[in-house]
Write a protein that holds these residues in place. Structure first.
Motif, short mmCIF file in Angstrom:
data_model
loop_
_atom_site.label_atom_id
_atom_site.label_comp_id
_atom_site.label_asym_id
_atom_site.label_seq_id
_atom_site.Cartn_x
_atom_site.Cartn_y
_atom_site.Cartn_z
N GLY A 1 0.79 -1.23 0.00
CA GLY A 1 0.00 0.00 0.00
C GLY A 1 0.81 1.27 0.00
N GLY A 2 0.34 2.26 0.78
CA GLY A 2 0.97 3.58 0.79
C GLY A 2 0.38 4.46 -0.30
N TYR A 3 0.59 5.75 -0.19
CA TYR A 3 0.00 6.68 -1.17
C TYR A 3 0.76 8.00 -1.13
CZ TYR A 3 -3.79 8.98 -3.78
OH TYR A 3 -4.52 9.64 -4.73
N ASN A 4 0.89 8.60 -2.31
CA ASN A 4 1.55 9.90 -2.37
C ASN A 4 0.50 10.99 -2.16
OD1 ASN A 4 3.25 11.98 -2.83
ND2 ASN A 4 3.55 11.59 -5.02
N VAL A 5 0.42 11.49 -0.95
CA VAL A 5 -0.59 12.50 -0.62
C VAL A 5 -0.07 13.87 -1.04
CG1 VAL A 5 -1.92 13.53 1.27
CG2 VAL A 5 -1.33 11.10 1.36
N MET A 6 -0.72 14.47 -2.02
CA MET A 6 -0.23 15.75 -2.55
C MET A 6 -1.24 16.85 -2.27
SD MET A 6 1.34 14.37 -6.10
CE MET A 6 1.84 15.95 -6.72
N LEU A 7 -0.91 17.68 -1.31
CA LEU A 7 -1.84 18.73 -0.91
C LEU A 7 -1.15 20.09 -0.96
CD1 LEU A 7 -3.36 16.93 2.20
CD2 LEU A 7 -4.47 17.26 0.00
N GLU A 8 -1.95 21.08 -1.24
CA GLU A 8 -1.46 22.46 -1.30
C GLU A 8 -1.22 22.99 0.11
OE1 GLU A 8 -3.92 24.81 -4.16
OE2 GLU A 8 -3.92 26.18 -2.46
N GLY A 9 -0.16 23.78 0.29
CA GLY A 9 0.03 24.44 1.58
C GLY A 9 1.08 23.82 2.46
N ALA A 10 2.02 23.04 1.87
CA ALA A 10 3.08 22.42 2.69
C ALA A 10 4.05 23.50 3.19
CB ALA A 10 3.82 21.38 1.87
N PRO A 11 4.69 23.28 4.35
CA PRO A 11 5.58 24.31 4.90
C PRO A 11 6.87 24.42 4.10
CG PRO A 11 5.70 22.32 6.23
CD PRO A 11 4.64 22.08 5.20
N SER A 12 7.34 25.65 3.90
CA SER A 12 8.63 25.82 3.22
C SER A 12 9.74 25.64 4.26
CB SER A 12 8.71 27.18 2.54
OG SER A 12 8.21 28.15 3.39
N PRO A 13 10.96 25.27 3.78
CA PRO A 13 12.04 25.03 4.74
C PRO A 13 12.50 26.33 5.42
CG PRO A 13 12.67 24.38 2.49
CD PRO A 13 11.33 25.03 2.41
N GLY A 14 13.27 26.17 6.48
CA GLY A 14 13.79 27.34 7.19
C GLY A 14 12.84 27.77 8.30
N ILE A 15 13.40 28.48 9.29
CA ILE A 15 12.58 28.91 10.44
C ILE A 15 12.27 30.39 10.32
CG2 ILE A 15 12.48 29.10 12.95
CD1 ILE A 15 14.29 26.66 13.06
N ALA A 16 11.00 30.71 10.21
CA ALA A 16 10.59 32.12 10.09
C ALA A 16 10.48 32.73 11.48
CB ALA A 16 9.25 32.18 9.37
N PRO A 17 10.84 34.01 11.62
CA PRO A 17 10.76 34.63 12.95
C PRO A 17 9.32 34.84 13.40
CG PRO A 17 11.38 36.23 11.26
CD PRO A 17 11.29 34.91 10.57
N TYR A 18 9.15 34.92 14.70
CA TYR A 18 7.82 35.19 15.22
C TYR A 18 7.89 36.19 16.35
CZ TYR A 18 3.63 33.30 13.36
OH TYR A 18 2.52 33.15 12.58
N GLN A 19 6.82 36.99 16.49
CA GLN A 19 6.88 38.05 17.52
C GLN A 19 6.76 37.45 18.93
OE1 GLN A 19 3.53 40.34 16.25
NE2 GLN A 19 2.18 39.35 17.73
N LYS A 20 7.39 38.15 19.86
CA LYS A 20 7.34 37.70 21.25
C LYS A 20 5.91 37.85 21.77
CE LYS A 20 9.19 38.79 25.70
NZ LYS A 20 8.89 39.96 26.44
#
Ligand code: SF4
Ligand code: SF4
Length: 442
Positions: free
Chosen positions: A5-24
């Motif tokens: 089995g198994g399946y290639n699940v292809m969905l829109e909206g996957a996270p891009s690499p790298g860590i984005a900053p976030y406000q405190k």
């Protein structure tokens, strides 16, 4: 090795690499509950000043694993129901280590909030710190489309990862360790080969096809004939946290999580303290109701509206539109943007597109039509529609007779089902019932 089995699940909206900053944040909302934990034993009082890493509450059912203060602050027990709010936050001691204590290293992992990132493969429960596993399995490649990306998690941290593995191996009684890596994930595979080469006596690289859910520790245990009762699982961040806790006395109070899905403007990774307010994560809603899913897109659970901050088990949040209206005349549309395992939509002619997914079921609940799709994708080689029928008719003994215990909870059967039958919900309910029964009998 045979992979079913198994399946290639292809969905829109996957996270891009790298860590984005976030406000405190101004305030942290630490939930006293999560899918697997219940911090009912409070250790602090309203108005108390606490320091980073201090124990705020414990879960008495799960070996007293602690809920830790992610930053210095003041406790408010009245601001939000079933949460500890932490106010007057101070980051003055952000990088500060905690006081070392005279204890064994398993106790250190427990006190530093790392132990709760270990799970038994047979039940998903936190393992007893007194027990020793025969093997610990760690997925590395990201096959669930919206989980944190391994390149991001291991960036500039390969050496620390190796040191974390060494410690885990030693602390858990010279246990064997298995890393699961997708065959085609060449970047991460070559990095891991340098880690495994020096530790080949106890560290193994298990290569799997690049299909969901072959990174599942439970499946790796089945395919490698490991005893599930003696196999534990954990993740990359926990390995890094083991090293930080033991060598630097740093509590595990921040997580890199992926925030993804079609209702997130810039899907990506963020390093956030536990309790970070969900309302500050900036989901796009444009007036439509949202569903925030904690965990994988196929296996996660909807965040309750009462939950205000990140819980300590969170690895990813996926945000999608909650469909409250019927799709008008959807059945006469060709379906270029809809994927179907059965290839009944026009999307059959453009196989590589990524589907925009919502909570829509594509119609009313329907009975099983015995198409067999659930059976053909099932990686455990069992028959989901048959097990569903047994459980639905309150015949669990028959479900176990046809190997329900091999189910690894991947959710693929529900995902491909043309009748949109929610197998996973029923399977989980049965597992919870069985676990509750086992706890009662202990
Ligand atoms: S029966 Fe279990 S293992 Fe098989 S597809 Fe369904 S959830 Fe996955
Ligand atoms: S995929 Fe759905 S409709 Fe098809 S056999 Fe399985 S449960 Fe029945």
């Amino acid at each position: 090795m045979t992979f079913n089995g198994g399946y290639n699940v292809m969905l829109e909206g996957a996270p891009s690499p790298g860590i984005a900053p976030y406000q405190k944040p101004e305030v942290l909302y630490l939930p006293l509950f999560s899918e697997s934990l219940d911090f009912s034993n409070l250790q602090v009082e309203h108005g108390e000043a606490v320091t980073k890493g201090q124990i705020l509450a414990k879960d008495p059912i799960n070996f007293s694993v602690p809920l830790l203060a992610p930053m210095d602050g003041t406790v408010n027990l009245e601001r939000a129901e079933r949460h500890i709010a932490l106010e007057n936050l101070s980051s003055a001691k952000e990088g500060a280590a905690m006081q070392a204590e005279d204890e064994n290293q398993r106790q250190t992992l427990l006190r530093m909030g790392v132990w709760s990132s270990l799970a038994r493969v047979d039940s998903g429960r936190i393992p007893d710190p007194e027990n020793t596993p025969a093997c610990v399995v760690i997925p590395v490649s990201r096959l669930e489309p919206f989980f944190p990306d391994a390149q991001t998690l291991l960036k500039d941290a390969l050496e620390q990862f190796g040191a974390g593995l060494d410690l885990l191996h030693k602390i858990l009684g010279d246990t064997e360790v298995m890393l699961i890596c997708a065959e085609h994930d060449s970047g991460i595979k070559s990095q891991l080969q340098t880690v495994t080469a020096e530790r080949s006596a106890w560290l193994k690289l298990f290569e799997v096809p690049e299909l969901y859910p072959f990174d599942s520790p439970a499946l790796a245990a089945q395919l490698n004939d490991l005893n599930p009762e003696k196999t534990w699982a954990t993740d990359l961040q926990a390995v890094l946290a083991v090293r930080a806790a033991i060598e630097d006395n740093h509590p595990f109070v921040k997580r890199i999580i992926s925030v993804s899905g079609p209702m997130v403007d810039s899907p990506g990774h963020h390093q956030l303290p536990i309790g970070y307010p969900l309302a500050d994560l900036g989901f796009r809603n444009g007036g439509v109701p949202l569903r925030v899913v904690n965990g994988g897109v196929l296996t996660g659970t909807a965040v309750e509206s009462a939950q205000l901050g990140l819980d300590c088990g969170c690895r990813s949040l996926n945000v999608l539109e909650e469909m409250t209206k019927r799709e008008v005349l959807a059945f006469v549309q060709p379906g270029f943007t809809k994927r179907s395992y059965s290839n009944t939509f026009a999307s059959f002619f453009k196989p590589l597109f990524k589907e925009k997914f919502t909570t829509a079921l594509g119609g009313e609940a329907r009975p099983c039509v015995f198409c067999g799709f659930c059976e053909s994708v099932c990686p455990a080689g069992i028959i989901p529609h048959l097990i569903y029928r047994y459980l639905d008719h309150d015949r669990p003994e028959d479900a176990y007779r046809v190997e329900f215990d091999k189910c690894i909870d991947c959710g693929l059967c529900s995902y491909v089902c043309v009748s949109k039958i929610n197998h996973l919900e029923l399977f989980r309910a049965e597992r919870q019932r069985a676990i509750a029964e086992a706890i009662e009998g202990e």
